[in-house]
Design an enzyme around this catalytic site. Structure first.
Site, mmCIF file in Angstrom:
data_model
loop_
_atom_site.group_PDB
_atom_site.id
_atom_site.type_symbol
_atom_site.label_atom_id
_atom_site.label_comp_id
_atom_site.label_asym_id
_atom_site.label_seq_id
_atom_site.Cartn_x
_atom_site.Cartn_y
_atom_site.Cartn_z
ATOM 1 N N GLN A 128 -30.076 -73.358 -33.064
ATOM 2 C CA GLN A 128 -29.867 -73.517 -34.500
ATOM 3 C C GLN A 128 -30.431 -74.862 -34.939
ATOM 4 O O GLN A 128 -29.988 -75.904 -34.461
ATOM 5 C CB GLN A 128 -28.364 -73.462 -34.754
ATOM 6 C CG GLN A 128 -27.947 -73.402 -36.187
ATOM 7 C CD GLN A 128 -26.421 -73.397 -36.308
ATOM 8 O OE1 GLN A 128 -25.717 -72.978 -35.381
ATOM 9 N NE2 GLN A 128 -25.908 -73.885 -37.402
ATOM 10 N N GLY A 129 -31.409 -74.843 -35.850
ATOM 11 C CA GLY A 129 -32.029 -76.091 -36.301
ATOM 12 C C GLY A 129 -31.616 -76.431 -37.720
ATOM 13 O O GLY A 129 -32.306 -76.052 -38.680
ATOM 14 N N SER B 231 -29.270 -79.710 -38.547
ATOM 15 C CA SER B 231 -29.154 -81.160 -38.720
ATOM 16 C C SER B 231 -30.475 -81.875 -38.466
ATOM 17 O O SER B 231 -31.300 -81.423 -37.675
ATOM 18 C CB SER B 231 -28.112 -81.716 -37.753
ATOM 19 O OG SER B 231 -26.832 -81.231 -38.068
ATOM 20 N N GLU C 6 -19.102 -67.745 -39.389
ATOM 21 C CA GLU C 6 -18.700 -68.301 -38.108
ATOM 22 C C GLU C 6 -17.241 -68.728 -38.154
ATOM 23 O O GLU C 6 -16.455 -68.457 -37.270
ATOM 24 C CB GLU C 6 -19.624 -69.481 -37.768
ATOM 25 C CG GLU C 6 -19.089 -70.447 -36.738
ATOM 26 C CD GLU C 6 -18.713 -69.821 -35.399
ATOM 27 O OE1 GLU C 6 -18.914 -68.607 -35.227
ATOM 28 O OE2 GLU C 6 -18.203 -70.535 -34.536
ATOM 29 N N GLU D 266 -14.009 -84.499 -41.495
ATOM 30 C CA GLU D 266 -13.870 -85.077 -42.827
ATOM 31 C C GLU D 266 -14.301 -84.092 -43.904
ATOM 32 O O GLU D 266 -13.702 -84.000 -44.979
ATOM 33 C CB GLU D 266 -14.701 -86.357 -42.948
ATOM 34 C CG GLU D 266 -14.157 -87.552 -42.155
ATOM 35 C CD GLU D 266 -14.386 -87.445 -40.655
ATOM 36 O OE1 GLU D 266 -15.164 -86.556 -40.233
ATOM 37 O OE2 GLU D 266 -13.798 -88.248 -39.916
#
Lengths: 385, 360
Positions: free
Chosen positions: A129-130, A132, A247, A372
């Site tokens: 999974q690309g 970030s 997810e 957060e």
């Protein structure tokens, strides 16, 4: 009348699952899962187990029947995932089956569904999974990997970071920027990129636990056929949100958390440390937390129809699962006492696994939605602040 | 596997909620507590009139409920309003004890509103026709007949009006009516032999109901905090606009979701447990988790309210006192951890799912 009793059918299904596990789950595969200190088992282990499941038609527990899934309802999935986890079965590598596939089913073209889904199911394709980037973590919308249209292909330049198992994968599901819209989200597009395309470089990143799980991927003038775009240009943000919600809504973690407690207890026994009163007290507290979490998963699951989003409670589940993972792994490290100091050269390899797990588990509240961010979501969507 | 309230159960909860909102709001509660240690018999009367206590026992026994989940629904509504009347201790527990022992006439009196306080005196009194003993801080003990478990494992009754019984009424940490009792040659009527197991199970029932009472209190504290954060302004904005406030409120919301799951699990798993270990897992597990989550909610609620959280103007401080009292009642969280370690860790049973595998 509310109760926890399984119906006769559910009881029979549970027996089927147990029999299957007894027959096909080898000690070698169990050992492979037991030794995981990173986030997923090694591909040899995960894919071997996936192949066994696939022969039974059980590799993709949540897929609808039309795409090759077993067509299970929520309770059957819960039973299957719980029994598998408690028996020590390897985690089925989820990126293709649980993240990319639902997106393809919802947004992909007929050709993409017909070509890509079977290859995900039988393990031929191993996805990563690309999302970030060095400059775009929690603020994903600020991503800047660029894809400019040149005839029948996009030319991709940029970089993705923290890509789990990119070094094992042959395809990356990437979010790229195709335009500079006023609203940053509107310029984002989803692309499937083959990692053997010229211009792609995968560089390892060593984790806090000393493992090679994640990587940085560099794209330099990489040509990606337009047919590899998933959905429309500018639809990438909606796809990302769908993927994250999906997810969060379908992951079941209680069984895994419980089996990691068992792993610690078993290691403690083999080291002669199980009878320590303080250790047992800590374990007792964690057991009650896992029991409570298991019930929360069950209560949440019970309210969700297949394909439906479970709503804001899903963020609670994700947050709790990640914190529990950390508490449990910390317990494992503390159980070792001074043995933890030999990390990297332990006499008992399980000691290295437990310390490594305690280190790598810090990522649980960072990756996949930092705590957060989860708290902010929970404040508005659940607490209605 | 069925994990939702029925329409009837939801309606009953709503009826209770309205009754309590109308007749036991915070002002009323404050007035009752200020007036002295005596119970507020008006509320008791309203609950009896509503037939609410029938919820505690099954239809076969003359009620309309009987499950711990249903008792929990009632307890949760009580906890929302911090009802100080000893409903769990002096209505629920006696009714269930009488039902277990087949004491139909006594059950009828209990459902009709008679109060009884359960007292375990096995260490102080072996049984007999009269009893001499001191017992401290018995919830509801100021205006109730006493149901006493003696050292001979039998259950006895001492009437509230007995000449040998003197009481000093007090209020517990969280305002619950209670009393110190002095028994001097009080007349004891034997109700049943071999009552120890029924007594213990009944106390566990009450402990589980208290988990739900605590849950009600937590949700009220969360709702009150959300409200206050949206009203209170400092530095030119509402407190709800500060990220630290948002995150703290989120932690409270997470804790409430977990508490709800823990209360449900305790109520359902306790009744379906096939042995003592299973019951310990359900009850002790519930205690540990409700204590942990309640502490998060109560402490954070007080903190976010600033000065208003540490005075008695708002319910928040009362919710905090209730949380402390919860930890002290029916066994501490530490004791629950010990029980859990003994019954569930040592045996390895923790390796089994907490929710699958209960017999129908």
């Amino acid at each position: 009348m509310s109760n926890l009793a399984l119906s006769a059918d559910q009881q029979a299904f549970r027996e089927d699952v147990r029999m299957f596990l007894e027959e096909h789950l080898t000690e070698e595969l169990r050992a492979g899962q037991r030794q995981v200190s990173g986030v997923y088992p090694e591909p040899e282990v995960a894919l071997a187990w996936q192949a066994i499941l696939h022969r039974k038609g059980w590799a993709a527990a949540a897929w609808p029947r039309e795409y090759g899934g077993p067509g299970w309802d929520g309770m059957q999935r819960f039973i299957f995932e719980t029994e598998s986890a408690l028996a020590g079965a390897p985690v089925v590598y989820p990126i293709g089956i649980r993240l990319v596939a639902p997106v393809v089913m919802a947004f992909g073209s007929d050709r993409q569904k017909a070509e890509w889904l079977p290859r995900i199911l039988d393990g031929t394709d191993y996805w990563c999974q690309g999302f970030s980037e060095p400059g775009a973590g929690s603020d994903l919308a600020s991503l800047s990997t660029r894809a400019n249209l040149d005839g029948d292909a996009y030319i991709v330049n940029g970089s993705k970071i923290w890509t789990t198992h990119a070094h094992h994968a042959n395809r990356v599901f990437a979010l790229v920027r195709t335009s500079d819209a006023d609203r940053r989200q509107e310029g984002i597009t989803a692309l499937a990129i083959d990692l053997d395309t010229p211009g792609v470089e995968v560089r390892p990143i060593i984790s806090i636990g000393g493992d090679h799980d994640v990587n940085q991927i560099f794209f330099s003038e990489v040509r990606v056929p337009v047919e590899n775009r998933v959905g429309e240009e500018g639809q990438g943000w909606a796809i990302a949100r769908y993927l994250l919600e999906f997810e969060r809504g379908t992951g079941l973690f209680a069984g895994r958390l419980r089996s990691s407690l068992k792993r610690i207890a078993d290691t403690a026994r083999s080291l002669g440390r199980f009878d320590d009163a303080l250790f047992q007290r800590r374990l007792a507290e964690l057991v009650s937390e896992v029991d409570c979490f298991e019930m929360l998963e069950l209560l949440t699951l019970g309210n969700v129809q297949p394909g439906e989003s479970p709503g804001p409670v899903a963020s609670v589940l994700k947050l709790r699962a990640s914190r529990l993972k950390q508490s449990i792994s910390q317990c494992g490290c503390e159980m070792l006492g001074e043995l933890a100091l030999r990390f990297g050269a332990a006499d008992d390899p399980m000691a290295d696994v437990l310390v490594g797990d305690a280190l790598n588990a810090r990522a649980a509240t960072i990756f996949g939605g930092a705590k957060e961010i989860q708290l902010s979501i929970i404040a508005t969507s659940l607490a209605k602040l | 596997m069925d994990l939702a309230l029925s329409d009837e159960q939801a309606m009953f909860a709503e009826t209770l909620r309205r009754l309590l909102c109308e007749s036991y709001d915070f002002e009323h509660r404050r007035a009752v507590l200020r007036a002295g240690p005596q119970m507020d018999s008006a509320l008791w009367g309203s609950l009896v009139e509503l037939g609410a206590f029938g919820l505690f026992v099954s239809e076969e026994a003359g009620g309309f409920g009987g499950s711990l989940l249903e008792a929990g629904i009632l307890a949760q509504q009580l906890g929302t309003m911090l009802v100080a009347e000893p409903v769990i201790a002096c209505a629920m527990a006696p009714a269930r004890l009488f039902a277990r022992l087949g004491l139909e006439e006594w059950l009828g009196k209990s459902l009709g509103g008679e109060r009884y306080a359960l007292v375990d005196l096995r260490n102080l009194w072996t049984g007999g026709e009269t009893i001499t003993a001191d017992v401290a801080c018995v919830e509801g003990g100021g205006d109730a007949d006493l149901l006493i478990l003696a050292g001979d494992q039998s259950l006895y009754c001492v009437g509230a009006a007995d000449a040998g019984l003197s009481v000093r009424e007090i209020r517990q940490l969280d305002g619950r009516s209670a009393a110190d009792l002095w028994l001097v040659g009080a007349k004891a009527a034997k109700l049943a032999s071999d009552a120890a197991e029924a007594f213990a199970l009944t106390r566990s029932d009450a402990a589980i109901a208290e988990l739900w009472y605590q849950l009600g209190s937590m949700r009220a504290a969360l709702a009150g905090t959300v409200s206050y954060m949206q009203e209170r302004r400092q530095f030119g904005r509402t407190l709800s606009q500060f990220q630290t406030v948002q995150h703290n409120v989120a932690e409270m919301a997470v804790a409430c979701e977990e508490a709800r799951a823990a209360a449900w699990l305790a109520a359902l798993a306790f009744e379906m447990a096939s042995d003592a270990s299973g019951r310990v897992r359900a009850l002790a597990g519930g205690k540990i988790q409700l204590a942990r989550t309640a502490r998060i909610v109560a402490e954070t609620a007080v903190q976010l309210h600033g000065g208003m959280g540490v005075c008695e103007e708002l319910p928040i401080a009362s919710h905090y006192r209730q949380m402390l009292a919860f930890r002290a009642r029916y066994g501490t969280p530490d004791a629950a951890i010990e029980d859990m370690a003994e019954a569930v860790v040592r045996s390895g049973r923790f390796g089994l799912s907490a929710v699958l595998g209960h017999a129908a």
